[in-house]
Motif scaffolding. Structure first.
Motif, PDB file in Angstrom:
ATOM      1  N   ARG A 184       0.822  -1.217   0.000  1.00 42.36           N
ATOM      2  CA  ARG A 184       0.000   0.000   0.000  1.00 42.36           C
ATOM      3  C   ARG A 184       0.855   1.265   0.000  1.00 42.36           C
ATOM      4  O   ARG A 184       0.390   2.334  -0.384  1.00 42.36           O
ATOM      5  CB  ARG A 184      -0.903   0.039   1.227  1.00 42.36           C
ATOM      6  N   PHE A 185       2.112   1.158   0.445  1.00 42.38           N
ATOM      7  CA  PHE A 185       2.943   2.342   0.615  1.00 42.38           C
ATOM      8  C   PHE A 185       4.199   2.338  -0.253  1.00 42.38           C
ATOM      9  O   PHE A 185       4.970   3.295  -0.200  1.00 42.38           O
ATOM     10  CB  PHE A 185       3.327   2.505   2.091  1.00 42.38           C
ATOM     11  N   VAL A 186       4.391   1.312  -1.064  1.00 41.15           N
ATOM     12  CA  VAL A 186       5.626   1.208  -1.847  1.00 41.15           C
ATOM     13  C   VAL A 186       5.825   2.408  -2.767  1.00 41.15           C
ATOM     14  O   VAL A 186       6.947   2.873  -2.968  1.00 41.15           O
ATOM     15  CB  VAL A 186       5.703  -0.142  -2.605  1.00 41.15           C
ATOM     16  N   GLU A 187       4.750   2.954  -3.306  1.00 47.16           N
ATOM     17  CA  GLU A 187       4.850   4.120  -4.192  1.00 47.16           C
ATOM     18  C   GLU A 187       5.231   5.394  -3.450  1.00 47.16           C
ATOM     19  O   GLU A 187       5.626   6.387  -4.067  1.00 47.16           O
ATOM     20  CB  GLU A 187       3.529   4.348  -4.931  1.00 47.16           C
ATOM     21  N   PHE A 188       5.123   5.383  -2.121  1.00 45.63           N
ATOM     22  CA  PHE A 188       5.357   6.585  -1.328  1.00 45.63           C
ATOM     23  C   PHE A 188       6.647   6.523  -0.521  1.00 45.63           C
ATOM     24  O   PHE A 188       6.956   7.455   0.222  1.00 45.63           O
ATOM     25  CB  PHE A 188       4.194   6.821  -0.361  1.00 45.63           C
TER      26      PHE A 188
ATOM     27  N   PHE B 210      -0.326  11.071   1.124  1.00 46.85           N
ATOM     28  CA  PHE B 210       0.837  10.852   0.258  1.00 46.85           C
ATOM     29  C   PHE B 210       0.405  10.715  -1.196  1.00 46.85           C
ATOM     30  O   PHE B 210       1.061  11.245  -2.097  1.00 46.85           O
ATOM     31  CB  PHE B 210       1.614   9.611   0.676  1.00 46.85           C
ATOM     32  N   GLY B 211      -0.701  10.022  -1.424  1.00 46.30           N
ATOM     33  CA  GLY B 211      -1.202   9.852  -2.792  1.00 46.30           C
ATOM     34  C   GLY B 211      -1.583  11.179  -3.420  1.00 46.30           C
ATOM     35  O   GLY B 211      -1.247  11.461  -4.571  1.00 46.30           O
ATOM     36  N   ALA B 212      -2.281  12.024  -2.660  1.00 44.68           N
ATOM     37  CA  ALA B 212      -2.683  13.336  -3.177  1.00 44.68           C
ATOM     38  C   ALA B 212      -1.461  14.210  -3.462  1.00 44.68           C
ATOM     39  O   ALA B 212      -1.392  14.871  -4.502  1.00 44.68           O
ATOM     40  CB  ALA B 212      -3.601  14.029  -2.167  1.00 44.68           C
ATOM     41  N   LEU B 213      -0.489  14.185  -2.564  1.00 44.44           N
ATOM     42  CA  LEU B 213       0.710  14.990  -2.765  1.00 44.44           C
ATOM     43  C   LEU B 213       1.512  14.511  -3.965  1.00 44.44           C
ATOM     44  O   LEU B 213       1.987  15.313  -4.768  1.00 44.44           O
ATOM     45  CB  LEU B 213       1.590  14.963  -1.510  1.00 44.44           C
ATOM     46  N   GLN B 214       1.629  13.201  -4.131  1.00 43.97           N
ATOM     47  CA  GLN B 214       2.413  12.673  -5.244  1.00 43.97           C
ATOM     48  C   GLN B 214       1.715  12.807  -6.584  1.00 43.97           C
ATOM     49  O   GLN B 214       2.343  13.137  -7.579  1.00 43.97           O
ATOM     50  CB  GLN B 214       2.738  11.188  -4.999  1.00 43.97           C
TER      51      GLN B 214
ATOM     52  N   GLU C  10      15.923   8.793  -7.817  1.00 47.35           N
ATOM     53  CA  GLU C  10      14.534   8.380  -7.616  1.00 47.35           C
ATOM     54  C   GLU C  10      13.653   9.603  -7.340  1.00 47.35           C
ATOM     55  O   GLU C  10      13.879  10.317  -6.369  1.00 47.35           O
ATOM     56  CB  GLU C  10      14.442   7.407  -6.436  1.00 47.35           C
ATOM     57  N   PRO C  11      12.647   9.854  -8.201  1.00 45.64           N
ATOM     58  CA  PRO C  11      11.800  11.036  -7.977  1.00 45.64           C
ATOM     59  C   PRO C  11      10.955  10.890  -6.718  1.00 45.64           C
ATOM     60  O   PRO C  11      10.514   9.804  -6.363  1.00 45.64           O
ATOM     61  CB  PRO C  11      10.912  11.081  -9.219  1.00 45.64           C
ATOM     62  N   VAL C  12      10.731  12.008  -6.041  1.00 46.76           N
ATOM     63  CA  VAL C  12       9.894  12.026  -4.846  1.00 46.76           C
ATOM     64  C   VAL C  12       8.417  12.202  -5.247  1.00 46.76           C
ATOM     65  O   VAL C  12       7.550  11.560  -4.699  1.00 46.76           O
ATOM     66  CB  VAL C  12      10.342  13.146  -3.883  1.00 46.76           C
ATOM     67  N   LEU C  13       8.169  13.076  -6.247  1.00 47.25           N
ATOM     68  CA  LEU C  13       6.827  13.253  -6.776  1.00 47.25           C
ATOM     69  C   LEU C  13       6.772  12.635  -8.160  1.00 47.25           C
ATOM     70  O   LEU C  13       7.748  12.702  -8.914  1.00 47.25           O
ATOM     71  CB  LEU C  13       6.458  14.740  -6.857  1.00 47.25           C
ATOM     72  N   HIS C  14       5.619  12.066  -8.523  1.00 45.70           N
ATOM     73  CA  HIS C  14       5.484  11.403  -9.812  1.00 45.70           C
ATOM     74  C   HIS C  14       5.166  12.376 -10.934  1.00 45.70           C
ATOM     75  O   HIS C  14       5.583  12.186 -12.060  1.00 45.70           O
ATOM     76  CB  HIS C  14       4.374  10.348  -9.750  1.00 45.70           C
TER      77      HIS C  14
END
Length: 177
Positions: A60-64, A141-145, A171-175
């Motif tokens: 659930r958090f790997v993307e963040f 985190f999802g909204a911010l990214q 590695e980018p912090v935001l997508h």
């Protein structure tokens, strides 16, 4: 006889080192528990580690994780080892780069905001924070990214995260680009 350490990591490296030191010094009658942001699947001493965001399954958090690393990483210079010179021990730091200085500045600003929030909670005498759930952080985190504001993009858009100490910042912090 129990000791609890709180840290922001995923594997409990400091806890593992302390357990080893305790065992080598004969302090094996004490148990060292760790409380972390999350505990990765392959962490040693898993029975003595508790994660807030995840416990083993980090899907659930790997993307963040890069974003969380930025938020929780030290705004101070990193130390890669301690060396002895003329009977004195001194830290050997990481070579300072423009990327690392930018990361430290952003981490310091974010953490100052977190501490300001903590002070408000303390001043208002908010006792129990159980209303914060992992799903709240997942949404944040999802909204911010995925949907950062123009200000977020200006501040964090170019930030890259180093996966390990001394590695390149790739590695980018935001997508969102």
């Amino acid at each position: 006889s129990d000791i609890v350490i709180a840290d922001v990591g995923w594997g409990g490296t400091i806890q593992n080192a302390l357990v080893k030191l305790m065992n080598e010094s004969g302090g094996s009658d004490q148990r060292l528990h760790g409380v972390y942001m999350g505990v990765s699947e392959g962490a040693a001493h898993k029975d003595f580690k508790t994660g807030f965001l995840f416990q083993g399954d980090q899907s659930r958090f790997v993307e963040f994780l890069n974003l969380i690393e930025l938020i929780t990483s030290s705004p101070k210079d990193g130390v890669i080892r301690v060396a002895e010179h003329d009977g004195h021990f001194a830290p050997i730091g990481v070579k300072q780069t423009a990327d690392e200085m930018a990361r430290q500045s952003i981490a310091a600003e974010i953490q100052a905001g977190i501490l300001e929030f903590a002070q408000i909670v303390k001043d208002k005498k908010v006792g129990d924070l159980d209303f914060f759930q992992p799903s709240d952080f997942e949404a944040l985190f999802g909204a911010l990214q995925e949907h950062p504001s123009e200000e977020d993009m200006a501040h964090l858009g170019g930030v890259r995260h180093a996966m390990t100490l001394g590695s390149h910042f790739g590695e980018p912090v935001l997508h969102k680009k």
